[in-house]
Structure formats: structure tokens, C-alpha cells
Scaffold this active site. Structure first.
Site, PDB file in Angstrom:
ATOM      1  N   SER A  15       0.811  -1.221   0.000  1.00  0.00           N
ATOM      2  CA  SER A  15       0.000   0.000   0.000  1.00  0.00           C
ATOM      3  C   SER A  15       0.850   1.280   0.000  1.00  0.00           C
ATOM      4  O   SER A  15       1.841   1.384   0.711  1.00  0.00           O
ATOM      5  CB  SER A  15      -0.894   0.003   1.245  1.00  0.00           C
ATOM      6  OG  SER A  15      -1.550   1.231   1.343  1.00  0.00           O
ATOM      7  N   THR A  62     -10.246  -1.300   3.001  1.00  0.00           N
ATOM      8  CA  THR A  62     -10.029  -1.736   1.614  1.00  0.00           C
ATOM      9  C   THR A  62     -10.362  -3.203   1.449  1.00  0.00           C
ATOM     10  O   THR A  62     -10.930  -3.832   2.356  1.00  0.00           O
ATOM     11  CB  THR A  62      -8.592  -1.384   1.143  1.00  0.00           C
ATOM     12  OG1 THR A  62      -8.504  -1.618  -0.261  1.00  0.00           O
ATOM     13  CG2 THR A  62      -7.517  -2.189   1.859  1.00  0.00           C
ATOM     14  N   LYS A  66     -14.790  -3.666   2.114  1.00  0.00           N
ATOM     15  CA  LYS A  66     -15.535  -2.429   1.844  1.00  0.00           C
ATOM     16  C   LYS A  66     -17.056  -2.590   1.950  1.00  0.00           C
ATOM     17  O   LYS A  66     -17.767  -1.627   2.205  1.00  0.00           O
ATOM     18  CB  LYS A  66     -15.183  -1.897   0.452  1.00  0.00           C
ATOM     19  CG  LYS A  66     -13.807  -1.256   0.362  1.00  0.00           C
ATOM     20  CD  LYS A  66     -13.601  -0.658  -1.024  1.00  0.00           C
ATOM     21  CE  LYS A  66     -12.238  -0.016  -1.142  1.00  0.00           C
ATOM     22  NZ  LYS A  66     -12.028   0.621  -2.446  1.00  0.00           N
ATOM     23  N   GLY A 126     -15.375  -3.929 -15.748  1.00  0.00           N
ATOM     24  CA  GLY A 126     -15.369  -4.498 -14.394  1.00  0.00           C
ATOM     25  C   GLY A 126     -16.600  -4.096 -13.609  1.00  0.00           C
ATOM     26  O   GLY A 126     -17.237  -3.061 -13.884  1.00  0.00           O
ATOM     27  N   GLY A 128     -16.688  -4.492  -9.916  1.00  0.00           N
ATOM     28  CA  GLY A 128     -16.362  -4.543  -8.487  1.00  0.00           C
ATOM     29  C   GLY A 128     -16.678  -3.231  -7.774  1.00  0.00           C
ATOM     30  O   GLY A 128     -17.407  -2.376  -8.296  1.00  0.00           O
ATOM     31  N   GLY A 129     -16.104  -3.086  -6.580  1.00  0.00           N
ATOM     32  CA  GLY A 129     -16.382  -1.908  -5.741  1.00  0.00           C
ATOM     33  C   GLY A 129     -15.961  -0.610  -6.402  1.00  0.00           C
ATOM     34  O   GLY A 129     -16.682   0.399  -6.321  1.00  0.00           O
ATOM     35  N   ALA A 130     -14.801  -0.623  -7.075  1.00  0.00           N
ATOM     36  CA  ALA A 130     -14.322   0.616  -7.707  1.00  0.00           C
ATOM     37  C   ALA A 130     -15.272   1.013  -8.842  1.00  0.00           C
ATOM     38  O   ALA A 130     -15.616   2.191  -8.988  1.00  0.00           O
ATOM     39  CB  ALA A 130     -12.907   0.413  -8.232  1.00  0.00           C
TER      40      ALA A 130
HETATM   41  P1  NAP Z   1     -12.527  -6.024  -7.546  1.00  0.00           P
HETATM   42  O1  NAP Z   1     -13.631  -5.866  -6.560  1.00  0.00           O
HETATM   43  O2  NAP Z   1     -11.615  -7.181  -7.475  1.00  0.00           O
HETATM   44  O3  NAP Z   1     -13.317  -5.960  -8.954  1.00  0.00           O
HETATM   45  C1  NAP Z   1     -12.774  -5.878 -10.166  1.00  0.00           C
HETATM   46  C2  NAP Z   1     -13.757  -6.326 -11.249  1.00  0.00           C
HETATM   47  O4  NAP Z   1     -12.965  -6.498 -12.408  1.00  0.00           O
HETATM   48  C3  NAP Z   1     -14.421  -7.667 -10.982  1.00  0.00           C
HETATM   49  O5  NAP Z   1     -15.667  -7.476 -10.394  1.00  0.00           O
HETATM   50  C4  NAP Z   1     -14.492  -8.315 -12.372  1.00  0.00           C
HETATM   51  O6  NAP Z   1     -15.715  -7.950 -13.028  1.00  0.00           O
HETATM   52  C5  NAP Z   1     -13.356  -7.673 -13.113  1.00  0.00           C
HETATM   53  N1  NAP Z   1     -12.156  -8.527 -13.169  1.00  0.00           N
HETATM   54  C6  NAP Z   1     -11.500  -9.127 -12.149  1.00  0.00           C
HETATM   55  N2  NAP Z   1     -10.425  -9.795 -12.586  1.00  0.00           N
HETATM   56  C7  NAP Z   1     -10.398  -9.621 -13.936  1.00  0.00           C
HETATM   57  C8  NAP Z   1      -9.545 -10.073 -14.961  1.00  0.00           C
HETATM   58  N3  NAP Z   1      -8.477 -10.837 -14.708  1.00  0.00           N
HETATM   59  N4  NAP Z   1      -9.832  -9.703 -16.230  1.00  0.00           N
HETATM   60  C9  NAP Z   1     -10.887  -8.920 -16.517  1.00  0.00           C
HETATM   61  N5  NAP Z   1     -11.749  -8.469 -15.568  1.00  0.00           N
HETATM   62  C10 NAP Z   1     -11.497  -8.810 -14.300  1.00  0.00           C
HETATM   63  O7  NAP Z   1     -11.593  -4.765  -7.544  1.00  0.00           O
HETATM   64  P2  NAP Z   1     -11.962  -3.236  -7.222  1.00  0.00           P
HETATM   65  O8  NAP Z   1     -11.845  -2.987  -5.788  1.00  0.00           O
HETATM   66  O9  NAP Z   1     -13.224  -2.898  -7.907  1.00  0.00           O
HETATM   67  O10 NAP Z   1     -10.711  -2.507  -7.919  1.00  0.00           O
HETATM   68  C11 NAP Z   1     -10.527  -2.565  -9.310  1.00  0.00           C
HETATM   69  C12 NAP Z   1      -9.228  -1.856  -9.682  1.00  0.00           C
HETATM   70  O11 NAP Z   1      -9.319  -0.480  -9.338  1.00  0.00           O
HETATM   71  C13 NAP Z   1      -7.988  -2.394  -8.957  1.00  0.00           C
HETATM   72  O12 NAP Z   1      -6.912  -2.407  -9.845  1.00  0.00           O
HETATM   73  C14 NAP Z   1      -7.747  -1.368  -7.860  1.00  0.00           C
HETATM   74  O13 NAP Z   1      -6.396  -1.281  -7.496  1.00  0.00           O
HETATM   75  C15 NAP Z   1      -8.196  -0.099  -8.560  1.00  0.00           C
HETATM   76  N6  NAP Z   1      -8.637   0.953  -7.615  1.00  0.00           N
HETATM   77  C16 NAP Z   1      -8.005   2.144  -7.690  1.00  0.00           C
HETATM   78  C17 NAP Z   1      -8.395   3.160  -6.859  1.00  0.00           C
HETATM   79  C18 NAP Z   1      -7.684   4.487  -6.941  1.00  0.00           C
HETATM   80  O14 NAP Z   1      -7.817   5.278  -6.011  1.00  0.00           O
HETATM   81  N7  NAP Z   1      -6.987   4.758  -8.020  1.00  0.00           N
HETATM   82  C19 NAP Z   1      -9.446   2.979  -5.937  1.00  0.00           C
HETATM   83  C20 NAP Z   1     -10.081   1.750  -5.903  1.00  0.00           C
HETATM   84  C21 NAP Z   1      -9.659   0.721  -6.763  1.00  0.00           C
HETATM   85  P3  NAP Z   1     -16.497  -9.029 -13.973  1.00  0.00           P
HETATM   86  O15 NAP Z   1     -16.359 -10.334 -13.258  1.00  0.00           O
HETATM   87  O16 NAP Z   1     -17.886  -8.518 -14.042  1.00  0.00           O
HETATM   88  O17 NAP Z   1     -15.811  -9.035 -15.290  1.00  0.00           O
END
Ligand code: NAP
Length: 271
Positions: A15, A62, A66, A126, A128-130
Site C-alpha cells: 500500500s 479496503t 468495503k 469491471g 467490483g467496488g471501484a
Molecule cells: P474487484 O472488486 O476485485 O473488482 C474488479 C472487477 O474487475 C471484478 O468485479 C471483475 O468484473 C473484473 N475482473 C476481475 N479480474 C479480472 C480479470 N483478470 N480480467 C478482466 N476483468 C477482471 O476490484 P476493485 O476494488 O473494484 O478494484 C478494481 C481496480 O481499481 C484495482 O486495480 C484497484 O487497485 C483499482 N482501484 C483504484 C483506486 C484508486 O484510487 N486509483 C481505488 C479503488 C480501486 P467481472 O467479473 O464482471 O468481469
């Protein structure tokens, strides 16, 4: 004595948050320390009780907590309620309050890089939460059309009842879009040699945003740059969400120039 803040999550060793918050403390004159709390399965409720008892000044939350954290809160802000996820908690006496500052960080990033949403057609990769925070921000800020791209269209249709869900094949077949946002972990360190979509699909857009910030330039953003598509990574959003958390914990407003300054400093340190 220092005020104690921190992050509740699992596998937190990579982190950037302690460094970002330490920069914010210096800028706002708070004598604070930000600790990474690795919380094991079934211990989230105990962690919140402990934090209250120990008078911790504020916490971020995180992956994977969340959503689960919401059961342990007394109040939940409007944006966090709509998104269905909390990443910041505040302690007000005996009360525990939940917010979603990813939502605000995403908006700060769009403002910083002059990405205008009005009457635009956005595609979000995607579910997910983001992605949820991004979708809510777009809905609240006059986007014209939202398309969420999922690997499992039928499942995702159940989760997002009022949003158009498409699969990756359908995305490949679109004529043009305006904004594409990668909200998947695809391309994140250490798996840096993959992109969630092809170079030719990216070339159909005007702006490509990747929420990933490690590496600074994902393969997705490299393709965008090479195809003349405006490319923005997730670092400003990360700093923005941290700043918004500090505003909530300390009941202050932090100037955007401070956000820019911290962004420049952290940006120069990462690859
Ligand atoms: P998450 O809950 O793991 O969800 C990601 C989504 O992406 C899943 O629901 C899935 O959707 C899809 N996915 C997962 N693995 C995949 C793969 N190998 N290929 C294609 N699609 C895939 O993650 P999250 O918390 O939403 O975070 C997503 C990204 O945003 C991460 O990289 C995180 O580091 C980043 N993030 C950045 C910030 C920032 O402040 N910049 C804040 C939060 C998150 P489907 O199953 O529907 O395809």
C-alpha cells in the site's frame, strides 16, 4: 502524542497509503501516524470495537472489507449507501460513520485532467467496488450513457438492475465511444503484461482512464497513448480519496494545490 489513523484490509504490504497520509499530515499540520492493520477473517467487528476503544482518529477500509464493514456502522453517507461500499470511517463519540471517498477521488481526477462528462458515452470495465463508485459518480454528473462491460453478463445484470451491461465481444464491435475506464485489476503489478482489451478497441475512444496506479503506465494506457487517445492513470484518484478522508477525519477543507503537490511528489517516486 500522535493521532493514530490507519487502513483495515488484507495483504496490505504494497500500500502507498502510509506515505500519502504522511505527506498530507505534513501539509495540514496534523501530528498523525497512519498504520496498516492486516485484519484476519471474522475479526472486522472486533477491529472496529478496538479502534473505538483505543480512540483511533480515523480509518480507511479496503479489499476485502468495503462491503462487510457496512454492518458495523451507525450511519452511512448518501454516496456510500448508493454505491454499496464504504472506504472511510469516522468516529464521532460512540458513533461510527461510513463514507466512500473513492467517489470523490474519482471526481477530483476527472477535474484535474479536464475530462468532461456532460453528454458523453462511457464504457466501464469491471463490476467490483471501484466500478460501483465510478458508476455512481457518472450518474450524479450528467453522463449521457453508461455501459458496463463484464466477463459474466448474466450475473452482472442481476447486480446492476438499471445499468446496461455488455460483454467483451460486444465492446469489440462498437463503432465508437468517448470515455473508457478500466476498473479491473487487469494489468496491475506484478501482472503488467496484460491489457483488459485490445489496442484496436482502445483506439475507438477519445479518453482512456485506468484506475490502476502501479505501474504508472499500464499496457492499457500504453496502447491508448500510442493510438493518440488521452490517457490518465489512477494515482490522482488515490491521492484524492486520501485527501477527502483527511478532510472528514479532521473536519477541514484541503486546498487543491496541496493535492497537486502531493501528487507530483508521489508520482516522481513511482515507476
Ligand atoms: P474487484 O472488486 O476485485 O473488482 C474488479 C472487477 O474487475 C471484478 O468485479 C471483475 O468484473 C473484473 N475482473 C476481475 N479480474 C479480472 C480479470 N483478470 N480480467 C478482466 N476483468 C477482471 O476490484 P476493485 O476494488 O473494484 O478494484 C478494481 C481496480 O481499481 C484495482 O486495480 C484497484 O487497485 C483499482 N482501484 C483504484 C483506486 C484508486 O484510487 N486509483 C481505488 C479503488 C480501486 P467481472 O467479473 O464482471 O468481469
Amino acid at each position: 502524542m500522535k493521532n493514530l489513523y490507519g487502513l483495515l484490509g488484507e495483504k496490505l504490504s504494497h500500500s502507498f497509503s502510509p506515505e500519502i497520509h504522511s505527506e498530507i499530515f505534513k501539509e495540514i499540520g496534523v501530528d498523525g501516524y497512519y498504520h496498516l492493520f492486516n485484519v484476519g477473517n471474522n475479526n472486522l467487528e472486533n477491529a472496529v470495537f478496538g479502534a473505538k476503544a483505543l480512540k483511533i482518529s480515523g480509518l480507511n477500509v479496503t479489499i476485502p472489507y468495503k462491503v462487510e464493514i457496512m454492518k458495523n456502522l451507525d450511519t452511512i453517507s448518501r454516496e456510500a449507501e448508493k454505491i454499496g461500499a464504504v472506504n472511510t470511517i469516522c468516529f464521532d463519540g460512540e458513533k461510527v460513520e461510513g463514507y466512500n471517498t473513492d467517489y470523490y477521488g474519482f471526481g477530483m481526477m476527472l477535474d484535474k485532467f479536464h475530462i468532461n462528462l456532460k453528454n458523453k458515452r462511457a464504457f466501464i470495465l469491471g463490476t467490483g467496488g471501484a466500478a460501483r463508485a465510478v458508476i455512481q459518480y457518472l450518474i450524479d454528473n450528467e453522463i449521457q450513457e453508461i455501459n458496463v462491460v463484464s466477463r459474466n453478463k448474466e450475473n452482472s445484470k442481476q447486480k446492476f438492475k438499471e445499468i446496461k451491461i455488455i460483454d467483451y465481444k460486444e465492446l469489440e464491435n462498437i463503432d465508437r465511444g468517448e470515455i473508457i475506464i478500466n476498473s479491473t485489476p487487469c494489468g496491475m503489478y506484478p501482472n503488467v503484461n496484460i491489457s483488459p482489451i485490445s489496442r484496436s478497441t482502445i483506439s475507438k475512444f477519445k479518453v482512456a482512464v485506468d484506475l490502476i496506479y502501479n505501474p504508472k503506465e499500464t499496457l492499457f494506457l500504453k496502447y491508448a497513448k500510442e493510438e493518440g487517445v488521452k490517457d490518465v492513470n489512477g494515482l490522482y484518484m488515490l491521492i484524492g480519496q486520501a485527501v477527502k478522508s483527511e478532510e472528514l477525519w479532521n473536519n477541514i477543507k484541503i486546498d487543491n494545490r496541496i493535492v497537486d503537490k502531493i501528487y507530483e511528489k508521489i508520482n516522481s517516486k513511482i515507476n
